[in-house]
Structure formats: structure tokens, C-alpha cells
Write a protein that holds these residues in place. Structure first.
Motif: not given
Length: 446
Positions: A166-169, A140-142, A201-202
Motif C-alpha cells: 500500500f499503495p499498490w504500486f 489512478l492511471p487511465e 473508476y477514476r
């Protein structure tokens, strides 16, 4: 097929909730996943409308619902569901949640077992310590608008590749998903929902990731619940992590999303309270007018003389207490229609306005004022929208970037948040902006 309607409900504390409704029969609360909105349930609601009054709110901070204050945790999101149902006038009801929506629904059930008559869940995450540490660092980056729109490049690839890994990164072969796709229209829908949520969203996503995953114990007095996950769902392996559950709970895997939907529906039908859903509460100063099968968003005071309209590629500006305005069809929160003028005139009649305040069209060539914003495979359309929204604060028309067409600089209009709002308005409008521009020319005889 039953039509989906949209509504705004302001809760006693002042927080606004947007919800969709469809169908008849017993109430079914549908809780969407993060970072999406109730729009993701549109197709399912249309199918389940024959059996239930489907009620799908945007959870706090997503879609068109106000966020919760501070840094809320899962209990605050769970209590927000209960507060919404009470204000709506809905008692004990059936519920359905997918992924993070299921986590919120389970949390609400644990805090208030009398809230639901039954619950169906699509995939329930049970993270181990290693996964939690990984998510806490990177998931969950800013996410904030940047002056030149660089954040949109990140957003496009973030949403596109979440179906690849998954996870997306985690770009490794071991993290690949079998449900990968590269459908621009599908990615665009999620992009628009992220643009609505922004960095909020975070909060919602983070509360779900941090939530305790323990299910009620075997002897817990809770309503019956079914948890299923389909093959290819990244949460499919988590079915083996659920542990002991109440005797009236069950969990198993299915082969396809269609099987998950069919089993969830059958379970809900078999356990839902039979009471029909009566009239639901909604605000009187905002809503949607049905024009055939499409919906036109309005806000303000019904019955005033003038109905105000915004310019092409823009959106409704909050009217004063004594005014009335709409999102022009195809713009903002209004659906596109074939005949914009007819739809506006119909909405004015329904809202009791005797006069429509048609604005003059902006100066310039409509083919250049409104560039093609059809989603493409590489997300280039996002940068086109941003570039136009930025340039329109410097030149008029925006595409004539020369000394003869400069306008006085307004520092606020060049703030990234302001550009972001204008770019989102352009993305929502798409080709409807050009059609509306031509209509204004014909109305004013230009």
C-alpha cells in the motif's frame, strides 16, 4: 438466512441506481468502497439482516449504477446518496461505510446532518501532503481496453498486489502489508467489478482521494459516529490523524475484521432510529426473479407473448419497449442454477410470457467454443476470454482460424470496447455457457 434481492431505481433526472436489499427492521444504508460494488457487502448483509433492512446501492459509476456527469467531486457523490434515499422513500436512517465508502458517508453527513441517525465507519483515510502527491501521480492511471488485451495483464497484477503493498504500486519492503494473499477467486471478484466500472473508476476513486478529510468540529451538531480499523488495515495508523471530533464521536483500533464488524453492528443497533423500513421504490421494467435462492435478471415489458433469450456466452440485449428478455441463468447478471431450462420456464411464467424464444446453438464443438475460464493464480484465464472474444469477430467457429472459416469483417465488432463486452460476457458465464449450449441442442433436436 434472509435472501438478498436486487433492484433498479431510476432517479428523477434519469440516472439509474442498482441496489441490493436484505432483512427487515430499521433501514441501514451500506456504502461500499471503491472500486468495488454493493456485492462486497453480501456476506455482511446476510448476517445483519436479522437487525436491519440492509440497503446497499452501487455508488455512481460502479457495479450496475450509472456514473455522474462530468468530473464529479466528493460533494456530488454525497448528494447522490441523499438523492437515492429520497427517491427510494427512506427517511433518516443508520449508515455504514468502509474505507472510501466511509469517506462518502461522512461527506454526506457533513452536508446534511439530518440524513443519518448514526454512522459506523471502517477505516478513515487522512492523507498528508506527501501521500496526496504520490497518489495523484500514480494511483489512478487511465484504464482502457486495448486491441490485444494487454490491459488485462495490468488489471490482474494491480488487483492481486494491492493486498501486498500500500499503495499498490509502491513495491518496497516498507510498503508491505500483513494481509497479503494470492486467492484467485478473491482477485477475480474485484476484477469483474473493475470490468464493470471501466475507466469510470477514476471518477469515483479520484473524488474520494481528493476529498477534504476534515471531520466535524467538537461542537458540531451531528449524529453519533464510530470509526474503527483493524490491525493490518492500511488505514489503521490513520486513527492517530483524526484530530478533534464531535463529543458523540469515537474512534479506536481493534484486533481483527470480526471485531470491527461486531463493534460496528452493536453501535448501529444502539443508535439507529427504531422506525421499520417500509416498501422501497424500484423500476417496473427491470428486475430480478427469485428462483429458489438464485436470482434471474430480466428487462422489458411484463406480459408480452415472447421471452427472448441470448446465445451462450453472451448477455441480455436491451429489448424494445414491447419486448421482454432475460440473462440466461449463469450469464450476465443472473445467478447460475442447476437446471437452466426449469429456471427459464419459471421466469417466463412469473413474467407472464407465453412463449420462450430459444435460439439455435452456435455451430462448433462446445468443448472448444467455451474454453475453461476458471480463475488461475496468474490470470491466464483473462487472456483466454479476450482471445476467444476477438477471434469470434473473424472466424466461425472462432477456434477454426483458417481460410475456410472466415466471416466478413465487421469493424465495430473489432473495436476494443466491443471485444471487452464480449470477453466480460464469457467471464460471467463460465461453464454455464457450455451447459446452455447442450440444452439448446436438445431443445432443437440437433
Amino acid at each position: 438466512m434472509s435472501q438478498i434481492t436486487r433492484h433498479i431505481l431510476t432517479l428523477p433526472g434519469g440516472r439509474r441506481v442498482h441496489y441490493r436489499r436484505c432483512g427487515s427492521g430499521p433501514a441501514l444504508l451500506m456504502v461500499h468502497q471503491s472500486p468495488r460494488s454493493s456485492a462486497e457487502y453480501a456476506e455482511v448483509m446476510a448476517r445483519w439482516a436479522a437487525h436491519f433492512t440492509c440497503i446497499a446501492p452501487d455508488t455512481p459509476g460502479f457495479g450496475q449504477s450509472d456514473p455522474l456527469p462530468g468530473e464529479p467531486e466528493i460533494d456530488e457523490f454525497a448528494d447522490a446518496l441523499a438523492e437515492f434515499l429520497e427517491a427510494l422513500g427512506v427517511g433518516r436512517c443508520a449508515a455504514y461505510g468502509f474505507h472510501s465508502g466511509g469517506v462518502i458517508a461522512v461527506a454526506a453527513l457533513k452536508r446534511n446532518p439530518s440524513l443519518f441517525s448514526c454512522l459506523a465507519v471502517g477505516g478513515y483515510a487522512v492523507w498528508n501532503e506527501e501521500e496526496m502527491a504520490l497518489f495523484g501521480e500514480s494511483y489512478l492511471p487511465e484504464w482502457h481496453p486495448t486491441p490485444y488485451g494487454e490491459h488485462l495483464a495490468w488489471l490482474w497484477n494491480r488487483i492481486l498486489e494491492q493486498s501486498w503493498f500500500f499503495p499498490w504500486f509502491d513495491v518496497r519492503d516498507e510498503a508491505r502489508l500483513s494481509i497479503a494473499h494470492a486467492d484467485p477467486a478473491r482477485v477475480h471478484r474485484a476484477i469483474m467489478e473493475m470490468l464493470d466500472a471501466g475507466n469510470a473508476y477514476r471518477a469515483g476513486y479520484g473524488a474520494v482521494l481528493r476529498a477534504p478529510r476534515g471531520l466535524p468540529g467538537p461542537r458540531a451538531d451531528v449524529p453519533p459516529t464510530l470509526i474503527t480499523a483493524f490491525e493490518g488495515d492500511p488505514l489503521y495508523p490513520h486513527l492517530e490523524r483524526l484530530g478533534q471530533m464531535p463529543v458523540n464521536w469515537s474512534a479506536h483500533g481493534v484486533a481483527t475484521p470480526e471485531e470491527h464488524e461486531a463493534e460496528s453492528l452493536a453501535f448501529l443497533q444502539g443508535h439507529a432510529a427504531p422506525d421499520p423500513c417500509l416498501e422501497l421504490a424500484q423500476d417496473e421494467n427491470e428486475g430480478w426473479i427469485a428462483v429458489g435462492e438464485e436470482l434471474i435478471h430480466w428487462r422489458g415489458k411484463r406480459g408480452v407473448d415472447n421471452l427472448y433469450l441470448h446465445a451462450p456466452a453472451a448477455e441480455l440485449v436491451d429489448p424494445s419497449d414491447a419486448a421482454l428478455a432475460i440473462d440466461v441463468p449463469g450469464h450476465g447478471l443472473s445467478n447460475a442454477v442447476a437446471d437452466i431450462r426449469q429456471a427459464v420456464e419459471f421466469a417466463a411464467e412469473r413474467l407472464g410470457a407465453s412463449r420462450i424464444d430459444w435460439p439455435r446453438p452456435p455451430e462448433g464443438d462446445p468443448d472448444r467454443l467455451y474454453p475453461n475460464l476458471t480463475p488461475d493464480r496468474f490470470g491466464n484465464y483473462l487472456q483466454r476470454a479476450w482471445s476467444a472474444a476477438r477471434a469470434e469477430a473473424m472466424f466461425r467457429p472462432w477456434y477454426e482460424a483458417n481460410a475456410a472459416n472466415v466471416i466478413e469483417i465487421n469493424a465495430e465488432a473489432l473495436m476494443p470496447a466491443a471485444i471487452a463486452r464480449r470477453a466480460r460476457a464469457r467471464l460471467r458465464a463460465g461453464d454455464a455457457a457450455r451447459r446452455y449450449h447442450h440444452l439448446l441442442h436438445s431443445i432443437h433436436g440437433d
